[in-house]
Design a protein around this motif. Structure first.
Motif, mmCIF file in Angstrom:
data_model
loop_
_atom_site.group_PDB
_atom_site.id
_atom_site.type_symbol
_atom_site.label_atom_id
_atom_site.label_comp_id
_atom_site.label_asym_id
_atom_site.label_seq_id
_atom_site.Cartn_x
_atom_site.Cartn_y
_atom_site.Cartn_z
ATOM 1 N N SER A 23 0.822 -1.218 0.000
ATOM 2 C CA SER A 23 0.000 0.000 0.000
ATOM 3 C C SER A 23 0.852 1.263 0.000
ATOM 4 O O SER A 23 0.433 2.304 -0.528
ATOM 5 N N PHE A 24 2.048 1.203 0.587
ATOM 6 C CA PHE A 24 2.956 2.350 0.526
ATOM 7 C C PHE A 24 3.869 2.268 -0.695
ATOM 8 O O PHE A 24 4.268 3.299 -1.246
ATOM 9 N N GLY A 25 4.182 1.051 -1.113
ATOM 10 C CA GLY A 25 5.095 0.883 -2.237
ATOM 11 C C GLY A 25 4.506 1.302 -3.569
ATOM 12 O O GLY A 25 5.198 1.893 -4.409
ATOM 13 N N ILE A 26 3.222 1.019 -3.786
ATOM 14 C CA ILE A 26 2.600 1.361 -5.070
ATOM 15 C C ILE A 26 2.581 2.866 -5.319
ATOM 16 O O ILE A 26 2.954 3.321 -6.415
ATOM 17 N N PRO A 27 2.161 3.707 -4.354
ATOM 18 C CA PRO A 27 2.219 5.157 -4.610
ATOM 19 C C PRO A 27 3.631 5.664 -4.911
ATOM 20 O O PRO A 27 3.822 6.517 -5.791
ATOM 21 N N ILE A 28 4.627 5.134 -4.179
ATOM 22 C CA ILE A 28 6.011 5.546 -4.443
ATOM 23 C C ILE A 28 6.412 5.128 -5.851
ATOM 24 O O ILE A 28 7.067 5.877 -6.591
#
Length: 430
Positions: free
Chosen positions: A196-201
Motif C-alpha cells: 500500500s505504501f510501495g505502489i504510490p512511491i
C-alpha cells in the motif's frame, strides 16, 4: 555449464521447492529441510558463477563461517546453524517458481510486428516493462529489449526505459526478490502495508521517469514495445491472486503463495496450450532453464550464511549495533548506506540481508524496516553501474554505464528525498 550439471541442479531445486511448499502449507516438518537440496546445488553451481560474483559469494561464506564458528565456541545453541541450513529457501523457491513464467512470456511474444514510435510509445513501454517485470523479474528486460533491438541498436533513452520500468518493481511487487527478502529480513512486516505504501512511491517514480524520458532529445524518433491489454493480463491476474490469497490464508507466507501461484498458472497454461507436450516443455525448463538462475540461488544461500554468522557473532558478544530508536532519520541514513554499498558493487541481496540482521532484532516497527529495505534496493539497482540489471543492459545492448549514470542522478536524488518524506509521513501515522 555442462548439461548434466544443469539438469541435476534443476531437479534438486525442484525438490527444494516441493519441500518448501509442503513445510509451509502443512507444517509437517521444518522449512530448513528444503535448504539441504539448495546447498547441494550451491556445490554444483559455484564453479559456473561469473568470476566477479563468485569472489563475492566466497567472501560472504568465509565471513559467515567465521561468525558461526565463533558463536558455536561461545556456547550458543544451534538456531543460527539451522538458519544457515535454511539457505533462504523460501526466497529461492519463489525465484524458481517465478522462473517458470518465462515459458509463458517467451511463447507469447509475437514476431514480425511493426513497432510504434514516439513519446507515447516510450511511455507505454515503460509501464509495460514495469508490469512484465513485476512478475517476470529481469527476464522481462530481455524480452522487451530484444524486441526493440530487432529494429535498431538501442539508445540510452530506450535503455533508461527498461531500467526504470524494472527497478520500480522493487518498491511493491510480491513477485520481486526485493519483497521476498524484505519480508524475511524484517520479520513481522506485513505485505499489505508494504504494497500500500510501495505502489504510490512506484507511481511517483514512473511519473518522474515519464517526464524525464519525454523531454529527451530523441524521444520522438524512437521505437517502443507494442504493449496491449492482452499482453498485460497475466501479471495483473497473478498479482491479484497472490494478494487475495494472502488475505484469506494469512498463515501461509507470501513467498510460498507466489511460488504456488506461479507453478499452478504455468501448469494449467501448458496443459491447455501444449497438451501432451506440456511435460516435455516443463522438463526442458527444469533441466536447462532453471540453471539461468544459478547466480541468484548461490548468492541467496551465501547471504543466509552471512546473516547467520553476523547474528551469531553479535549475540555471542552481546553487541547491539541497531540504534535505540529507528525512525525516519535512521531509515533515511540506511537507504543512503544501501545505495552507497550498491555503488561499490555489493549485490542488494547481501546489503539487505546484512542490514536486516543488524537492525531487525531491536526493530519496534518491522514495516518501517521493510519499506526502507525496498527503497534502498530500488534506488541502488537503478543508479549502480554494477547492478545485475544495469550490467545486462550495458552488455546486451551496448549502452554506456556513464550515459546511464548521467541520466539517473537527478532521478535518484529526487526519489531519495521522496522516499525519506514518505517514511517521515509513515512514522506520523503509527
Amino acid at each position: 555449464m555442462k548439461p548434466s550439471i544443469a539438469a541435476t541442479g534443476g531437479w534438486l531445486l525442484m525438490l527444494s521447492v516441493l519441500l518448501s511448499l509442503i513445510a509451509q502449507i502443512t507444517g509437517l516438518f521444518s522449512g530448513y529441510w528444503a535448504g539441504i537440496p539448495i546447498w547441494l546445488v550451491v556445490m554444483l553451481f559455484v564453479p559456473y558463477v561469473k568470476p566477479a560474483q563468485r569472489k563475492q559469494i566466497i567472501l560472504l561464506m568465509l565471513v559467515g563461517s567465521v561468525g558461526l564458528l565463533y558463536g558455536v565456541f561461545s556456547g550458543l545453541d544451534g538456531r543460527y546453524l539451522l538458519k544457515t541450513l535454511d539457505a533462504n529457501q523460501n526466497v529461492v523457491a519463489m525465484i524458481v517458481g517465478v522462473g517458470f513464467l518465462r515459458i509463458f512470456a517467451v511463447n507469447s511474444v509475437k514476431t514480425g510486428e511493426t513497432l510504434p514510435k514516439g513519446k507515447s510509445a516510450l511511455i507505454r513501454t515503460l509501464f509495460g516493462a514495469h508490469l512484465f517485470g513485476s512478475v517476470l523479474n529481469i527476464s522481462s528486460v530481455m524480452i522487451v529489449g530484444d524486441k526493440l533491438a530487432t529494429q535498431s541498436k538501442l539508445t540510452t533513452t530506450q535503455g533508461l526505459v527498461l531500467l526504470r520500468g524494472f527497478s520500480a518493481c522493487a518498491f511493491w511487487s510480491p513477485f520481486f526478490a526485493s519483497m521476498g527478502l524484505a519480508l524475511v529480513s524484517a520479520p513481522g512486516a506485513e505485505l499489505g502495508t508494504l504494497v500500500s505504501f510501495g505502489i504510490p512511491i512506484c507511481l511517483v517514480a514512473l511519473g518522474l521517469s515519464c517526464w524525464q524520458i519525454i523531454h529527451r532529445d530523441d524521444a520522438d524518433t524512437l521505437s517502443g514495445y507494442p504493449v496491449t491489454l492482452y499482453s498485460l493480463w497475466m501479471p495483473a491476474l497473478l498479482a491479484v491472486i497472490v494478494i487475495t490469497a494472502h488475505k484469506y490464508y494469512p498463515h501461509i507466507s507470501v513467498l510460498s503463495l507466489v511460488t504456488l501461484t506461479s507453478l499452478c498458472f504455468i501448469a494449467l497454461w501448458l496443459l491447455f496450450t501444449k497438451g501432451y507436450h506440456a511435460i516435455v516443455v516443463a522438463r526442458n525448463h527444469i533441466e536447462s532453464g532453471i540453471a539461468n538462475s544459478s547466480g541468484e540461488v548461490v548468492l541467496f544461500a551465501a547471504a543466509a550464511m552471512l546473516a547467520s554468522g553476523v547474528a551469531a557473532s553479535l549475540d555471542a558478544m552481546n553487541i547491539q549495533l541497531a540504534p535505540e530508536h529507528f525512525g525516519p532519520l535512521e531509515a533515511g541514513v540506511t537507504i543512503a548506506v544501501l545505495v552507497a554499498l550498491a555503488m561499490t558493487g555489493m549485490h542488494p541481496v547481501t546489503s539487505v540481508v546484512l542490514a536486516g540482521s543488524v537492525l531487525a532484532p531491536s526493530m519496534a516497527d518491522p514495516n518501517m524496516l521493510g519499506l526502507t529495505l525496498l527503497m534502498g534496493w530500488s534506488l541502488g539497482i537503478t543508479v549502480s553501474p554494477f547492478s545485475g540489471v544495469q550490467l545486462s543492459i550495458q552488455s546486451r545492448y551496448d549502452i554506456g554505464a556513464k550515459d546511464l549514470l548521467k541520466a539517473n542522478w537527478r532521478y535518484i536524488t529526487a526519489m531519495y528525498l521522496i522516499c525519506c518524506s514518505v517514511l517521515w509521513w509513515y512514522s506520523t501515522q503509527i
